[in-house]
Scaffold this active site. Sequence first.
Site, short mmCIF file in Angstrom:
data_model
loop_
_atom_site.label_atom_id
_atom_site.label_comp_id
_atom_site.label_asym_id
_atom_site.label_seq_id
_atom_site.Cartn_x
_atom_site.Cartn_y
_atom_site.Cartn_z
CD GLU A 1 4.37 1.01 6.86
OE1 GLU A 1 5.04 1.47 7.66
OE2 GLU A 1 4.02 1.84 5.88
CG ASP B 1 -0.21 0.22 2.57
OD1 ASP B 1 0.85 -0.57 2.89
OD2 ASP B 1 -0.59 0.97 3.35
#
Length: 376
Positions: A135, A73
């Site tokens: 994250e 991400d």
Amino acid sequence: MEVPVLELAQALLKCPSVTPADAGALTYLADVLARLGFEIWHLPFGPEGAQTPNLFARRGQAGPHLCFAGHTDVVPPGEGWRHPPFAATIEGDVLYGRGASDMKGAIAAFTSAVSTILHTRELRGSVSFLITGDEEGAAQHGTRDVLAWMKAEGHIPDFCLVGEPTNPEKIGETIKIGRRGSLNATVTIRGVQGHVAYPHRADNPIHRLVALTHALRSRTLDAGNAWFQPSSLQITNIEVGNDATNIIPGQAAVRLNIRFNNLHRGTELAQWIEETTRDYAPDASIDVAISGEAFLTEPNHYVESLARSVEAVTGRRPRMDTSGGTSDARFIASYCPTAEFGLVGATMHKVDEAVHLGDLDALRDIYRTFIQDFGL
């Protein structure tokens, strides 16, 4: 098959995986790893309808076991890019794209390194990937939940390498062997609203808030130690919500953050904030969130092996460091020794995030050298 690092990096960069969207990034990576002989587990965790996508993959069952951890991400791209942020454009010797340095480039480099070894021989132990899709977000159901699953299923490694961008300007400068902890707190003090001309009929919460913040800021938390800089308390916001000049407000709040080293635990600092607050405002409400504890991996033979690998490829002896913000390594360190090494972080989270093609190749070679030196 051998996976070219640039080809994989470009494919991952073309997935607009802005947290919490995955946009196909983990599926693509899983397909590549499956073709390399990895067993694949897709591990969505979290509330139904809003689950965090996660991936665990492992090849081999014997030891030693090396795990590579990271995230697909990315943060939102923002405006003003010279090239579309998810086009994976190459200009000269630079690859542009959101996530190039943080940290799709490192995922591509480690995958390519493993494929290069497998192209010529079998692994002597086992290699795994712990990749999350959350994250850059709340990190509630990503790496933490996967680690709990790994422990239950017998997949905890001997060492974990996290591919965060650790180098300030040149690849080979820095290995992160620890991180400071982070604590956020909001203290809300309630008083009695009233007219400024009649203060005896009111109770001004700002006065107590100012005294409280002075008391908190006046304490020297520590002087640091051999591996960590001094802990730091910073006031990040004061909220009163009063635009009038003739009103004593009925409420005032302060928000603060403490970045603390391994001389403290988050719970101890939270208790100190609460006790100090009660001295100035017994009825105040206190909300504390500990994002992660400080951790340190004392330089061991795994860290030394990583440093040798960096030096062998770049000619630079990396320094051991614990500065900067937090990463998912704060969760992993509770399960096994952990260190971080990746690309240059100068452009991470910025417009025109990019990586030099030579750095991608160098990181692949460092990872390959480390995997071999690790005993695999």
